[in-house]
Design a protein around this motif. Structure first.
Motif, PDB file in Angstrom:
ATOM      1  N   GLY A 231     -74.662  58.773 -39.493  1.00  0.00           N
ATOM      2  CA  GLY A 231     -73.983  60.024 -39.390  1.00  0.00           C
ATOM      3  C   GLY A 231     -74.624  60.999 -40.375  1.00  0.00           C
ATOM      4  O   GLY A 231     -74.315  61.839 -41.344  1.00  0.00           O
ATOM      5  N   GLU A 232     -76.107  61.199 -39.860  1.00  0.00           N
ATOM      6  CA  GLU A 232     -77.024  61.987 -40.830  1.00  0.00           C
ATOM      7  C   GLU A 232     -76.739  63.259 -40.949  1.00  0.00           C
ATOM      8  O   GLU A 232     -76.905  63.889 -41.856  1.00  0.00           O
ATOM      9  CB  GLU A 232     -78.450  61.955 -40.403  1.00  0.00           C
ATOM     10  N   LEU A 233     -76.360  63.987 -39.734  1.00  0.00           N
ATOM     11  CA  LEU A 233     -76.200  65.384 -39.602  1.00  0.00           C
ATOM     12  C   LEU A 233     -74.903  65.846 -40.621  1.00  0.00           C
ATOM     13  O   LEU A 233     -74.946  66.808 -41.101  1.00  0.00           O
ATOM     14  CB  LEU A 233     -76.067  66.005 -38.435  1.00  0.00           C
ATOM     15  N   ASP A 234     -74.003  65.009 -40.172  1.00  0.00           N
ATOM     16  CA  ASP A 234     -72.526  65.451 -41.054  1.00  0.00           C
ATOM     17  C   ASP A 234     -72.797  65.191 -42.513  1.00  0.00           C
ATOM     18  O   ASP A 234     -72.446  66.201 -43.296  1.00  0.00           O
ATOM     19  CB  ASP A 234     -71.557  64.335 -40.664  1.00  0.00           C
ATOM     20  N   ALA A 235     -73.879  64.276 -42.955  1.00  0.00           N
ATOM     21  CA  ALA A 235     -74.137  64.245 -44.268  1.00  0.00           C
ATOM     22  C   ALA A 235     -74.827  65.158 -44.982  1.00  0.00           C
ATOM     23  O   ALA A 235     -74.718  65.615 -46.005  1.00  0.00           O
ATOM     24  CB  ALA A 235     -74.651  62.757 -44.491  1.00  0.00           C
ATOM     25  N   VAL A 236     -75.849  65.717 -44.119  1.00  0.00           N
ATOM     26  CA  VAL A 236     -76.785  66.960 -44.527  1.00  0.00           C
ATOM     27  C   VAL A 236     -75.789  68.091 -44.552  1.00  0.00           C
ATOM     28  O   VAL A 236     -75.784  68.838 -45.510  1.00  0.00           O
ATOM     29  CB  VAL A 236     -77.644  67.011 -43.477  1.00  0.00           C
ATOM     30  N   ALA A 237     -74.953  68.404 -43.472  1.00  0.00           N
ATOM     31  CA  ALA A 237     -73.993  69.451 -43.575  1.00  0.00           C
ATOM     32  C   ALA A 237     -73.167  69.560 -44.686  1.00  0.00           C
ATOM     33  O   ALA A 237     -72.582  70.544 -45.192  1.00  0.00           O
ATOM     34  CB  ALA A 237     -73.288  69.497 -42.318  1.00  0.00           C
ATOM     35  N   GLY A 238     -72.665  68.352 -45.326  1.00  0.00           N
ATOM     36  CA  GLY A 238     -71.834  68.173 -46.617  1.00  0.00           C
ATOM     37  C   GLY A 238     -72.743  68.327 -47.761  1.00  0.00           C
ATOM     38  O   GLY A 238     -72.270  68.825 -48.915  1.00  0.00           O
ATOM     39  N   ALA A 239     -74.037  67.789 -47.801  1.00  0.00           N
ATOM     40  CA  ALA A 239     -74.700  67.426 -48.973  1.00  0.00           C
ATOM     41  C   ALA A 239     -75.328  68.813 -49.486  1.00  0.00           C
ATOM     42  O   ALA A 239     -75.680  69.119 -50.632  1.00  0.00           O
ATOM     43  CB  ALA A 239     -75.644  66.433 -48.634  1.00  0.00           C
ATOM     44  N   ILE A 240     -75.875  69.591 -48.580  1.00  0.00           N
ATOM     45  CA  ILE A 240     -76.557  71.063 -48.900  1.00  0.00           C
ATOM     46  C   ILE A 240     -75.830  71.830 -49.828  1.00  0.00           C
ATOM     47  O   ILE A 240     -76.016  72.419 -50.849  1.00  0.00           O
ATOM     48  CB  ILE A 240     -77.296  71.536 -47.950  1.00  0.00           C
ATOM     49  N   PRO A 241     -74.637  72.292 -49.142  1.00  0.00           N
ATOM     50  CA  PRO A 241     -73.657  73.155 -50.080  1.00  0.00           C
ATOM     51  C   PRO A 241     -73.250  72.226 -51.309  1.00  0.00           C
ATOM     52  O   PRO A 241     -73.058  73.160 -52.365  1.00  0.00           O
ATOM     53  CB  PRO A 241     -72.407  73.141 -49.007  1.00  0.00           C
ATOM     54  N   ALA A 242     -73.044  71.110 -51.199  1.00  0.00           N
ATOM     55  CA  ALA A 242     -72.534  70.404 -52.463  1.00  0.00           C
ATOM     56  C   ALA A 242     -73.711  70.457 -53.575  1.00  0.00           C
ATOM     57  O   ALA A 242     -73.509  70.604 -54.841  1.00  0.00           O
ATOM     58  CB  ALA A 242     -72.485  69.024 -52.382  1.00  0.00           C
ATOM     59  N   ALA A 243     -75.097  70.431 -53.256  1.00  0.00           N
ATOM     60  CA  ALA A 243     -76.112  70.501 -53.828  1.00  0.00           C
ATOM     61  C   ALA A 243     -76.091  71.955 -54.653  1.00  0.00           C
ATOM     62  O   ALA A 243     -76.554  72.022 -55.729  1.00  0.00           O
ATOM     63  CB  ALA A 243     -77.389  70.259 -53.433  1.00  0.00           C
ATOM     64  N   VAL A 244     -76.092  72.894 -53.592  1.00  0.00           N
ATOM     65  CA  VAL A 244     -75.921  74.357 -54.260  1.00  0.00           C
ATOM     66  C   VAL A 244     -74.713  74.478 -55.370  1.00  0.00           C
ATOM     67  O   VAL A 244     -75.135  75.178 -56.441  1.00  0.00           O
ATOM     68  CB  VAL A 244     -75.734  75.233 -52.980  1.00  0.00           C
ATOM     69  N   ARG A 245     -73.811  74.149 -55.058  1.00  0.00           N
ATOM     70  CA  ARG A 245     -72.635  74.154 -55.984  1.00  0.00           C
ATOM     71  C   ARG A 245     -73.107  73.352 -57.405  1.00  0.00           C
ATOM     72  O   ARG A 245     -72.533  73.927 -58.519  1.00  0.00           O
ATOM     73  CB  ARG A 245     -71.468  73.597 -55.517  1.00  0.00           C
ATOM     74  N   ALA A 246     -73.852  72.278 -57.313  1.00  0.00           N
ATOM     75  CA  ALA A 246     -74.103  71.449 -58.586  1.00  0.00           C
ATOM     76  C   ALA A 246     -75.096  72.295 -59.435  1.00  0.00           C
ATOM     77  O   ALA A 246     -75.304  71.824 -60.458  1.00  0.00           O
ATOM     78  CB  ALA A 246     -74.621  70.196 -58.051  1.00  0.00           C
ATOM     79  N   LEU A 247     -75.725  73.198 -58.887  1.00  0.00           N
ATOM     80  CA  LEU A 247     -76.882  73.778 -59.796  1.00  0.00           C
ATOM     81  C   LEU A 247     -76.418  74.614 -60.688  1.00  0.00           C
ATOM     82  O   LEU A 247     -75.572  75.424 -60.502  1.00  0.00           O
ATOM     83  CB  LEU A 247     -77.862  74.734 -58.496  1.00  0.00           C
ATOM     84  N   ALA A 248     -76.866  74.642 -62.047  1.00  0.00           N
ATOM     85  CA  ALA A 248     -76.616  75.503 -62.860  1.00  0.00           C
ATOM     86  C   ALA A 248     -77.846  76.769 -62.717  1.00  0.00           C
ATOM     87  O   ALA A 248     -78.499  76.743 -61.954  1.00  0.00           O
ATOM     88  CB  ALA A 248     -77.362  75.090 -64.489  1.00  0.00           C
ATOM     89  N   VAL A 249     -77.229  77.990 -63.340  1.00  0.00           N
ATOM     90  CA  VAL A 249     -78.036  79.263 -63.321  1.00  0.00           C
ATOM     91  C   VAL A 249     -79.478  78.673 -63.472  1.00  0.00           C
ATOM     92  O   VAL A 249     -79.970  78.201 -64.595  1.00  0.00           O
ATOM     93  CB  VAL A 249     -77.560  80.046 -64.102  1.00  0.00           C
ATOM     94  N   ASP A 250     -80.529  79.316 -62.652  1.00  0.00           N
ATOM     95  CA  ASP A 250     -81.812  79.122 -62.548  1.00  0.00           C
ATOM     96  C   ASP A 250     -82.227  77.620 -62.149  1.00  0.00           C
ATOM     97  O   ASP A 250     -83.339  77.395 -61.885  1.00  0.00           O
ATOM     98  CB  ASP A 250     -82.584  79.245 -63.991  1.00  0.00           C
ATOM     99  N   GLY A 251     -81.397  76.965 -61.996  1.00  0.00           N
ATOM    100  CA  GLY A 251     -81.585  75.571 -61.103  1.00  0.00           C
ATOM    101  C   GLY A 251     -82.252  75.748 -59.707  1.00  0.00           C
ATOM    102  O   GLY A 251     -81.883  76.879 -59.022  1.00  0.00           O
TER     103      GLY A 251
END
Length: 329
Positions: A231-251
């Motif tokens: 299920g790699e593409l589904d995982a990538v499609a969910g993971a990249i937005p999740a990573a963006v949301r997890a970033l602090a400012v300047d992260g």
């Protein structure tokens, strides 16, 4: 990580011998976010931990959250990073579970997230995992071998139309229909069980002209099966937005992809967050409509000839990176 044609290495020796792709570039991209401060970085695809080892060595105040769906990878990475035990957390999870992982650990906003997508060097080099078309092995291809259907299950149980879709969409295989017709004939006689059986079938099914170009003709089918099984593409499609949301400012988020399907998803998500949300005719852009990210790479960066010569697994890498420049709306 993707390169099924490499020579095998023993899993026990791999962490010491594994050469991380684009290591110097990864270190330079994360430097402004990690240097001289308390920081948290998520290595969302820990694998052999080559990048993480270098980052921990370079930044004495860095805490690492290492995520991998493969328990054997986590075990070997924890051994490799044992000198940093007080600054590391290892989590068995798929990388699209980043929000839950950080919540469980009590981290609110991180300074870095790293993805090195695709099958890992360690998985390629373990014959029994069945990822490589270069060596005979059971058709497994699960990144987490404790759960889910195998590649053999997909080949032997999917309806022909579903198999054509998998090969066409995930492998961009032009001969998908011919391959599936051959698979259906073969599985009527006996289930397909090994990579050698599948490679032999592909050699007969793919037209000679197609076999002469584009590398090993089995590569596209093996890629498609692996993507479907995990299920790699589904995982990538969910993971990249999740990573963006997890970033602090300047992260910063840094993503290495090895196939165009993954890279398109990464490109789209980073682009969406790096442009204004205001209509084109709006005279004043409200703060909440300003871009959340600033792109740090112009397009997708590739490895240079020297790195590819020293580390052939870098040949297909595409790197994209971005920095959070304001709080999410």
């Amino acid at each position: 990580m993707d390169d099924e044609g490499q020579e095998p290495q023993s899993p026990q020796s791999l962490p010491a011998r594994h050469v991380p792709v684009l290591l110097d570039r990864i270190l330079s991209l994360f430097e402004p976010a990690l240097a001289d401060r308390d920081a948290v970085l998520v290595d969302a695809t820990l694998g052999a931990a080559g990048h993480s080892a270098a980052l921990l060595s370079r930044h004495s105040r860095l805490t690492l959250v290492g995520v991998d769906r493969d328990r054997s990878a986590l075990r070997l990475a924890s051994e490799r990073l044992s000198d940093y035990a007080e600054r590391t957390h290892f989590v068995h999870a798929v990388f699209d579970a980043i929000p839950d992982v950080l919540d469980d650990l009590g981290f609110d906003g991180v300074q870095g997230v790293l993805f090195d997508l695709g099958v890992s060097s360690m998985q390629l080099d373990e014959d029994e995992r069945g990822f490589s078309y270069a060596r005979d092995a059971p058709l497994d291809m699960r990144m987490d071998p404790t759960t889910g259907p195998t590649a053999a299950d997909v080949l032997n149980t999917y309806a022909p139309g579903d198999l054509v879709r998998v090969l066409h969409e995930y492998g961009e295989e032009r001969s998908a229909r011919r391959i599936v017709e051959a698979v259906v004939r073969a599985r009527r006689r006996a289930p397909l069980r090994t990579s050698a059986e599948l490679v032999a079938l592909l050699d007969e099914a793919i037209p000679a002209a197609a076999r002469r170009t584009g590398g090993n003709p089995a590569k596209r089918t093996f890629q498609a099966l692996r993507v479907e099984v995990n299920g790699e593409l589904d995982a990538v499609a969910g993971a990249i937005p999740a990573a963006v949301r997890a970033l602090a400012v300047d992260g910063r988020v840094v993503v290495m992809s090895y196939q165009s399907l993954e890279d398109r998803i990464v490109k789209r998500v980073l682009a969406e967050h790096s442009r204004t949300k205001a209509p084109p005719d709006m005279p004043i852009v409200r703060p909440e409509d300003e871009p959340e990210l600033r792109l740090l790479t112009r397009g997708a960066e590739r490895a240079d000839e020297d790195e590819i010569a020293a580390n052939p697994r870098a040949a297909s890498v595409r790197l994209r990176a971005a920095q959070r420049i304001r709080e999410a709306a």
